[in-house]
Design a protein around this motif. Sequence first.
Motif, short mmCIF file in Angstrom:
data_model
loop_
_atom_site.label_atom_id
_atom_site.label_comp_id
_atom_site.label_asym_id
_atom_site.label_seq_id
_atom_site.Cartn_x
_atom_site.Cartn_y
_atom_site.Cartn_z
N LYS A 24 13.55 23.13 9.21
CA LYS A 24 13.32 21.97 8.34
C LYS A 24 13.25 22.52 6.93
O LYS A 24 13.01 23.71 6.72
CB LYS A 24 12.01 21.28 8.71
N GLN A 25 13.43 21.64 5.94
CA GLN A 25 13.37 22.09 4.55
C GLN A 25 12.05 22.77 4.24
O GLN A 25 12.01 23.82 3.60
CB GLN A 25 13.60 20.92 3.59
N ALA A 26 10.96 22.21 4.72
CA ALA A 26 9.64 22.79 4.45
C ALA A 26 9.50 24.18 5.06
O ALA A 26 8.90 25.08 4.46
CB ALA A 26 8.55 21.87 4.98
N ASP A 27 10.09 24.37 6.25
CA ASP A 27 10.02 25.68 6.91
C ASP A 27 10.74 26.75 6.10
O ASP A 27 10.21 27.83 5.86
CB ASP A 27 10.65 25.62 8.31
N LEU A 28 11.98 26.45 5.70
CA LEU A 28 12.77 27.42 4.95
C LEU A 28 12.15 27.68 3.58
O LEU A 28 12.10 28.82 3.13
CB LEU A 28 14.22 26.96 4.81
N ALA A 29 11.66 26.64 2.95
CA ALA A 29 11.02 26.80 1.64
C ALA A 29 9.83 27.76 1.75
O ALA A 29 9.66 28.65 0.92
CB ALA A 29 10.58 25.45 1.09
N ALA A 30 9.02 27.59 2.80
CA ALA A 30 7.86 28.47 2.99
C ALA A 30 8.31 29.91 3.24
O ALA A 30 7.73 30.84 2.67
CB ALA A 30 7.02 27.96 4.16
N LEU A 31 9.34 30.10 4.04
CA LEU A 31 9.86 31.45 4.29
C LEU A 31 10.36 32.11 3.01
O LEU A 31 10.20 33.31 2.82
CB LEU A 31 11.01 31.39 5.29
N ALA A 32 10.97 31.30 2.15
CA ALA A 32 11.54 31.82 0.91
C ALA A 32 10.51 31.94 -0.20
O ALA A 32 10.78 32.54 -1.24
CB ALA A 32 12.70 30.92 0.45
N GLY A 33 9.35 31.34 -0.02
CA GLY A 33 8.31 31.38 -1.05
C GLY A 33 8.60 30.48 -2.24
O GLY A 33 8.26 30.80 -3.37
N ILE A 34 9.25 29.35 -1.95
CA ILE A 34 9.54 28.36 -3.00
C ILE A 34 9.04 27.00 -2.51
O ILE A 34 8.66 26.85 -1.35
CB ILE A 34 11.05 28.29 -3.33
N THR A 35 9.07 26.01 -3.39
CA THR A 35 8.65 24.67 -3.00
C THR A 35 9.79 23.96 -2.27
O THR A 35 10.96 24.31 -2.42
CB THR A 35 8.25 23.82 -4.22
#
Length: 84
Positions: A24-35
């Motif tokens: 999900k967008q939130a999952d990838l954002a968290a992995l990448a350290g971005i919002t």
Amino acid sequence: MDISMITQRLGNQIRAMRINRGYKQADLAALAGITRQKLIEIEKGSLSVAMNAYARVIAALGSEVKLVPVTMPTLEELEDLFDE
């Protein structure tokens, strides 16, 4: 080639890879350290997002950038340019 088309293609590839990997967008954002909002902008191909953010997402996907010769845009891509 128009630079906005390059970032749009990159954003489309990032989105497709995210979906293919089941993130999900939130999952990838968290992995990448971005919002999540930043990831949304990246997937849209925003020119205002720093290259660092693009690189973080690409790295979080376990991928790298490969330069390839330019191909002619598809009719859909041309259509998108005129919609803006």
